[in-house]
Design a protein around this motif. Structure first.
Motif, short mmCIF file in Angstrom:
data_model
loop_
_atom_site.label_atom_id
_atom_site.label_comp_id
_atom_site.label_asym_id
_atom_site.label_seq_id
_atom_site.Cartn_x
_atom_site.Cartn_y
_atom_site.Cartn_z
N GLN A 102 18.46 -5.70 -2.05
CA GLN A 102 17.19 -5.04 -1.73
C GLN A 102 16.84 -5.22 -0.26
OE1 GLN A 102 13.89 -5.83 -4.31
NE2 GLN A 102 15.10 -5.56 -6.17
N LYS A 103 16.11 -4.28 0.28
CA LYS A 103 15.63 -4.36 1.66
C LYS A 103 14.38 -5.24 1.69
CE LYS A 103 17.43 0.11 2.80
NZ LYS A 103 17.77 0.69 4.05
N PHE A 104 14.06 -5.73 2.88
CA PHE A 104 12.92 -6.62 3.03
C PHE A 104 11.61 -5.97 2.59
CE2 PHE A 104 15.63 -8.84 6.31
CZ PHE A 104 15.81 -9.98 5.55
N GLU A 105 11.48 -4.68 2.81
CA GLU A 105 10.26 -3.98 2.39
C GLU A 105 10.08 -4.05 0.87
OE1 GLU A 105 12.65 -2.68 4.35
OE2 GLU A 105 11.67 -2.06 6.21
N ALA A 106 11.16 -3.81 0.14
CA ALA A 106 11.10 -3.86 -1.33
C ALA A 106 10.86 -5.29 -1.80
CB ALA A 106 12.39 -3.31 -1.93
N ILE A 107 11.49 -6.25 -1.13
CA ILE A 107 11.29 -7.65 -1.49
C ILE A 107 9.84 -8.05 -1.28
CG2 ILE A 107 11.92 -10.03 -0.90
CD1 ILE A 107 14.74 -8.91 -0.17
N ALA A 108 9.25 -7.60 -0.18
CA ALA A 108 7.84 -7.89 0.11
C ALA A 108 6.95 -7.37 -1.01
CB ALA A 108 7.43 -7.30 1.45
N CYS A 109 7.21 -6.16 -1.48
CA CYS A 109 6.42 -5.58 -2.58
C CYS A 109 6.62 -6.39 -3.87
CB CYS A 109 6.80 -4.13 -2.82
SG CYS A 109 6.27 -3.02 -1.52
N THR A 110 7.87 -6.70 -4.17
CA THR A 110 8.18 -7.45 -5.40
C THR A 110 7.52 -8.82 -5.40
OG1 THR A 110 10.31 -6.32 -5.61
CG2 THR A 110 10.05 -8.39 -6.81
N MET A 111 7.58 -9.49 -4.25
CA MET A 111 7.05 -10.86 -4.17
C MET A 111 5.56 -10.90 -3.84
SD MET A 111 10.24 -12.87 -2.35
CE MET A 111 9.54 -14.50 -2.65
N GLY A 112 4.98 -9.76 -3.50
CA GLY A 112 3.56 -9.71 -3.16
C GLY A 112 3.26 -10.39 -1.83
N LEU A 113 4.19 -10.27 -0.89
CA LEU A 113 4.04 -10.88 0.44
C LEU A 113 4.13 -9.80 1.50
CD1 LEU A 113 6.52 -13.87 -0.09
CD2 LEU A 113 4.03 -13.97 -0.22
N SER A 114 3.74 -10.15 2.71
CA SER A 114 3.89 -9.21 3.82
C SER A 114 5.35 -9.17 4.26
CB SER A 114 3.00 -9.61 5.00
OG SER A 114 3.51 -10.78 5.63
N TYR A 115 5.70 -8.10 4.93
CA TYR A 115 7.05 -7.96 5.45
C TYR A 115 7.39 -9.10 6.39
CZ TYR A 115 10.93 -6.05 8.17
OH TYR A 115 12.13 -5.88 8.80
N VAL A 116 6.46 -9.42 7.29
CA VAL A 116 6.68 -10.49 8.25
C VAL A 116 6.90 -11.82 7.55
CG1 VAL A 116 5.64 -11.80 10.16
CG2 VAL A 116 5.45 -9.31 10.10
N ARG A 117 6.08 -12.10 6.52
CA ARG A 117 6.22 -13.35 5.77
C ARG A 117 7.59 -13.41 5.09
NH1 ARG A 117 6.76 -18.15 5.50
NH2 ARG A 117 6.32 -19.23 3.57
N VAL A 118 8.04 -12.31 4.55
CA VAL A 118 9.34 -12.27 3.88
C VAL A 118 10.47 -12.55 4.88
CG1 VAL A 118 11.02 -10.73 2.75
CG2 VAL A 118 8.67 -10.82 1.94
N THR A 119 10.38 -11.98 6.08
CA THR A 119 11.43 -12.23 7.07
C THR A 119 11.45 -13.69 7.50
OG1 THR A 119 10.03 -11.50 8.91
CG2 THR A 119 11.49 -9.84 7.90
N HIS A 120 10.26 -14.30 7.65
CA HIS A 120 10.22 -15.72 7.99
C HIS A 120 10.76 -16.58 6.85
CE1 HIS A 120 7.28 -14.46 11.15
NE2 HIS A 120 8.05 -15.27 11.83
N LEU A 121 10.34 -16.25 5.64
CA LEU A 121 10.80 -16.98 4.46
C LEU A 121 12.32 -16.84 4.30
CD1 LEU A 121 9.55 -18.65 2.15
CD2 LEU A 121 9.40 -16.54 0.83
N HIS A 122 12.84 -15.68 4.63
CA HIS A 122 14.28 -15.43 4.58
C HIS A 122 15.01 -16.39 5.52
CE1 HIS A 122 17.99 -13.16 5.88
NE2 HIS A 122 18.15 -13.18 4.57
N GLY A 123 14.49 -16.52 6.72
CA GLY A 123 15.09 -17.46 7.68
C GLY A 123 15.06 -18.89 7.17
N GLU A 124 13.95 -19.29 6.57
CA GLU A 124 13.83 -20.63 6.01
C GLU A 124 14.82 -20.83 4.87
OE1 GLU A 124 9.80 -21.26 4.73
OE2 GLU A 124 8.97 -20.69 6.69
#
Length: 136
Positions: A102-124
């Motif tokens: 899945q793309k980060f946009e879809a992951i953000a929707c699924t997880m109920g987070l912002s796109y930016v938060r998902v990209t940071h969380l991905h790095g972590e």
């Protein structure tokens, strides 16, 4: 090898399998085409090109089967490794990204987070995965 490269092995292997299957289907389709008979010249039967095509098809099918087994083994190992991480949000994110592609946009929707938060969380999550499994 980075965690991202390691996890992307699945996508790369899936693409290879898809390409081999497409090539096998193309070769199967070519085998079924009827060719015209030429009555010019000598009438000698040769089927070398058909045999070579059949051998190539058999090789592609065998390679594909080996790749499918390799994919299943790698997928199983990666699933277990992802599930071995401590934080549930890392597990969910890495599963969505690398197992479901899945793309980060879809992951953000699924997880109920912002796109930016998902990209940071991905790095972590990648750092956590790298530390736990890829650093000796």
């Amino acid at each position: 090898m980075t965690a991202k490269t390691y996890l992307n092995q699945l996508r790369s292997l899936e693409a290879t399998i898809a390409a081999r299957k497409a090539e096998a289907e193309r070769l199967k389709a070519e085998r079924t085409y009827l060719q015209g008979v030429s009555y010019d010249g000598d009438r000698v039967q040769t089927s070398a090109s058909h045999n070579a095509q059949f051998e190539k098809l058999a090789d592609i099918i065998a390679d594909t089967e080996r790749s499918v087994v390799e994919l299943a083994e790698k997928r199983h190992r990666i699933i277990n490794q992802i599930n071995g991480l401590q934080k549930p949000e890392y597990i969910e994110l890495l599963q969505l990204r690398y197992l479901e592609h899945q793309k980060f946009e879809a992951i953000a929707c699924t997880m109920g987070l912002s796109y930016v938060r998902v990209t940071h969380l991905h790095g972590e999550a990648l750092l956590a995965f790298q530390k736990k499994y890829l650093t000796q």
